[in-house]
Design a protein around this motif. Structure first.
Motif, mmCIF file in Angstrom:
data_model
loop_
_atom_site.group_PDB
_atom_site.id
_atom_site.type_symbol
_atom_site.label_atom_id
_atom_site.label_comp_id
_atom_site.label_asym_id
_atom_site.label_seq_id
_atom_site.Cartn_x
_atom_site.Cartn_y
_atom_site.Cartn_z
ATOM 1 N N ALA A 140 0.851 -1.198 0.000
ATOM 2 C CA ALA A 140 0.000 0.000 0.000
ATOM 3 C C ALA A 140 0.882 1.242 0.000
ATOM 4 O O ALA A 140 1.941 1.278 0.651
ATOM 5 N N LEU A 141 0.461 2.275 -0.719
ATOM 6 C CA LEU A 141 1.225 3.517 -0.764
ATOM 7 C C LEU A 141 1.431 4.083 0.628
ATOM 8 O O LEU A 141 2.532 4.534 0.966
ATOM 9 N N SER A 142 0.402 4.071 1.454
ATOM 10 C CA SER A 142 0.515 4.625 2.806
ATOM 11 C C SER A 142 1.576 3.894 3.623
ATOM 12 O O SER A 142 2.291 4.509 4.425
ATOM 13 N N GLU A 143 1.691 2.579 3.428
ATOM 14 C CA GLU A 143 2.714 1.808 4.146
ATOM 15 C C GLU A 143 4.104 2.119 3.600
ATOM 16 O O GLU A 143 5.077 2.225 4.349
ATOM 17 N N TYR A 144 4.206 2.244 2.284
ATOM 18 C CA TYR A 144 5.504 2.562 1.685
ATOM 19 C C TYR A 144 6.042 3.893 2.189
ATOM 20 O O TYR A 144 7.238 4.016 2.474
ATOM 21 N N LEU A 145 5.167 4.882 2.323
ATOM 22 C CA LEU A 145 5.622 6.199 2.769
ATOM 23 C C LEU A 145 6.137 6.187 4.202
ATOM 24 O O LEU A 145 6.888 7.075 4.609
ATOM 25 N N LYS A 146 5.741 5.175 4.981
ATOM 26 C CA LYS A 146 6.210 5.058 6.371
ATOM 27 C C LYS A 146 7.577 4.389 6.468
ATOM 28 O O LYS A 146 8.243 4.489 7.495
ATOM 29 N N THR A 147 7.980 3.688 5.419
ATOM 30 C CA THR A 147 9.234 2.946 5.484
ATOM 31 C C THR A 147 10.417 3.907 5.448
ATOM 32 O O THR A 147 10.377 4.933 4.768
ATOM 33 N N PRO A 148 11.481 3.597 6.207
ATOM 34 C CA PRO A 148 12.657 4.472 6.179
ATOM 35 C C PRO A 148 13.316 4.473 4.810
ATOM 36 O O PRO A 148 13.202 3.503 4.052
ATOM 37 N N ARG A 149 13.960 5.568 4.494
ATOM 38 C CA ARG A 149 14.659 5.649 3.207
ATOM 39 C C ARG A 149 15.752 4.584 3.150
ATOM 40 O O ARG A 149 16.452 4.343 4.127
ATOM 41 N N ALA A 150 15.885 3.983 1.999
ATOM 42 C CA ALA A 150 16.873 2.918 1.832
ATOM 43 C C ALA A 150 18.289 3.455 1.969
ATOM 44 O O ALA A 150 18.594 4.568 1.523
ATOM 45 N N HIS A 151 19.141 2.677 2.612
ATOM 46 C CA HIS A 151 20.568 3.008 2.661
ATOM 47 C C HIS A 151 21.179 2.704 1.304
ATOM 48 O O HIS A 151 20.720 1.811 0.575
ATOM 49 N N LYS A 152 22.196 3.442 0.946
ATOM 50 C CA LYS A 152 22.768 3.264 -0.401
ATOM 51 C C LYS A 152 23.365 1.874 -0.605
ATOM 52 O O LYS A 152 23.569 1.449 -1.741
ATOM 53 N N ARG A 153 23.647 1.156 0.500
ATOM 54 C CA ARG A 153 24.168 -0.202 0.374
ATOM 55 C C ARG A 153 23.061 -1.255 0.256
ATOM 56 O O ARG A 153 23.335 -2.423 -0.007
ATOM 57 N N ASP A 154 21.811 -0.836 0.464
ATOM 58 C CA ASP A 154 20.696 -1.774 0.318
ATOM 59 C C ASP A 154 20.461 -2.092 -1.159
ATOM 60 O O ASP A 154 20.787 -1.303 -2.045
ATOM 61 N N ALA A 155 19.870 -3.262 -1.399
ATOM 62 C CA ALA A 155 19.523 -3.631 -2.777
ATOM 63 C C ALA A 155 18.514 -2.634 -3.329
ATOM 64 O O ALA A 155 17.596 -2.199 -2.630
ATOM 65 N N LYS A 156 18.694 -2.251 -4.577
ATOM 66 C CA LYS A 156 17.809 -1.279 -5.227
ATOM 67 C C LYS A 156 16.680 -2.021 -5.934
ATOM 68 O O LYS A 156 16.908 -2.711 -6.916
ATOM 69 N N ASP A 157 15.473 -1.873 -5.412
ATOM 70 C CA ASP A 157 14.317 -2.483 -6.054
ATOM 71 C C ASP A 157 13.796 -1.548 -7.149
ATOM 72 O O ASP A 157 14.157 -0.371 -7.194
ATOM 73 N N ILE A 158 12.957 -2.078 -8.014
ATOM 74 C CA ILE A 158 12.402 -1.288 -9.121
ATOM 75 C C ILE A 158 10.894 -1.209 -8.976
ATOM 76 O O ILE A 158 10.214 -2.239 -8.876
ATOM 77 N N LEU A 159 10.375 -0.002 -8.947
ATOM 78 C CA LEU A 159 8.932 0.211 -8.947
ATOM 79 C C LEU A 159 8.417 -0.016 -10.368
ATOM 80 O O LEU A 159 8.854 0.657 -11.304
ATOM 81 N N ILE A 160 7.497 -0.966 -10.508
ATOM 82 C CA ILE A 160 6.998 -1.336 -11.828
ATOM 83 C C ILE A 160 5.729 -0.572 -12.183
ATOM 84 O O ILE A 160 5.604 -0.017 -13.274
ATOM 85 N N LYS A 161 4.779 -0.558 -11.251
ATOM 86 C CA LYS A 161 3.503 0.109 -11.557
ATOM 87 C C LYS A 161 2.795 0.542 -10.290
ATOM 88 O O LYS A 161 3.119 0.105 -9.184
ATOM 89 N N ILE A 162 1.810 1.392 -10.483
ATOM 90 C CA ILE A 162 0.950 1.889 -9.419
ATOM 91 C C ILE A 162 -0.459 1.408 -9.726
ATOM 92 O O ILE A 162 -0.948 1.571 -10.849
ATOM 93 N N LYS A 163 -1.111 0.801 -8.729
ATOM 94 C CA LYS A 163 -2.466 0.287 -8.911
ATOM 95 C C LYS A 163 -3.438 1.132 -8.098
ATOM 96 O O LYS A 163 -3.193 1.417 -6.924
ATOM 97 N N ILE A 164 -4.550 1.503 -8.712
ATOM 98 C CA ILE A 164 -5.584 2.275 -8.032
ATOM 99 C C ILE A 164 -6.912 1.548 -8.195
ATOM 100 O O ILE A 164 -7.351 1.284 -9.314
ATOM 101 N N MET A 165 -7.528 1.217 -7.075
ATOM 102 C CA MET A 165 -8.787 0.496 -7.114
ATOM 103 C C MET A 165 -9.907 1.384 -7.631
ATOM 104 O O MET A 165 -10.029 2.549 -7.244
#
Length: 275
Positions: A140-165
């Motif tokens: 969920a977008l609301s949950e993602y916004l709560k997550t801490p910013r990734a450290h530069k040594r963390d694996a870089k994930d790729i955002l593929i798409k945004i879903k809206i109900m």
């Protein structure tokens, strides 16, 4: 100054993921419109996602699925998307700088970076919005916004798409800015589904957030209307008292608190079709 040593345009998401994680200083590029916000940035390899066909808006029976490379201008002008959500995309995007920038900046780049000044994130928050990542899957977008910013040594994930109900919804976006092309001093959005409200305030200047106390109050009421002055004042006081506001060159903390009440009041009245 920004330095980019190498530039690659992978043809698959897996290839993009592998290259992005080869070195710490490799970067995935969205639209790249806000790279200028970085200072003394050196990128070993810039991973361009433009060949991955992530720039489409698809409508299914239950959702709109928006590719991460879809530009703000595409969102602003897409009739089906705006018809479904009472023009909240057009209203939240039409004053962002100019058409040239909106043809470059992407929804994925904006959301992934959690920009505190973003009008778009505020609008997305009052909808049922989720993000789909290549490795992490859907969140969920609301949950993602709560997550801490990734450290530069963390694996870089790729955002593929945004879903809206897709759902029967009333929604409103409001903002205050010094000029039509400036960053917002404060913005707000309200949605109403089956009599229940979501209230979000952004550009505080922090990233958009729910006004949870105000939502609790308004959702305990059977009706919100101009005659229910006491209830409205309670709701609006909760908006300004229970969110954190700050000061920057665009506006002071106290000004933002005061104006948040005005914008939320306008949005509530709009979703209830009050003059």
């Amino acid at each position: 100054m920004i330095k980019i040593k190498n530039w690659v345009s992978p043809k698959t998401i897996e290839e993009a993921y592998q290259i992005a994680n080869e070195k710490i200083n490799n970067r995935i590029l969205g639209g790249g419109a806000f790279l200028r916000l970085a200072h003394d940035l050196t990128i070993d390899t810039a991973v361009d996602l433009s060949l991955l066909e992530l720039d489409e808006i698809c409508e299914t029976e239950q959702h709109f699925e928006i590719g991460a490379m879809t530009t703000l201008r595409q969102l602003e002008t897409n009739k089906s998307l705006n018809d479904a959500f009472e023009n909240i995309f057009r209203k939240s995007l039409e004053n962002i700088v100019g058409v040239q920038l909106r043809n470059i900046a992407t929804i994925g780049g904006t959301v992934f970076a959690k920009y505190g000044f973003s009008d778009l994130i505020t609008a997305l928050m009052v909808l049922e919005t989720s993000l789909v990542f290549y490795k992490k899957g859907e969140i969920a977008l609301s949950e993602y916004l709560k997550t801490p910013r990734a450290h530069k040594r963390d694996a870089k994930d790729i955002l593929i798409k945004i879903k809206i109900m897709k759902q029967p919804i009333k929604c409103s976006f409001q903002m205050l800015r010094n000029s039509s092309s400036d960053f917002a001093i404060i913005n707000a959005a309200v949605s109403k589904v089956d009599g229940r409200y979501k209230i979000v305030v952004g550009a505080r200047p922090g990233v958009s957030n729910f006004a949870l106390e105000a939502m609790s109050i308004i959702n305990d009421k059977k009706e919100v209307n101009p005659e229910n002055i006491e209830g409205q004042e309670l709701i609006l006081s909760a908006v300004s008292d229970n969110l954190i506001f700050g000061t920057n060159r665009f506006g002071s903390q106290s000004y933002r608190q005061a104006m948040s009440k005005v914008l939320v009041k306008r949005a509530i009245r709009e979703v209830n079709h009050e003059d």
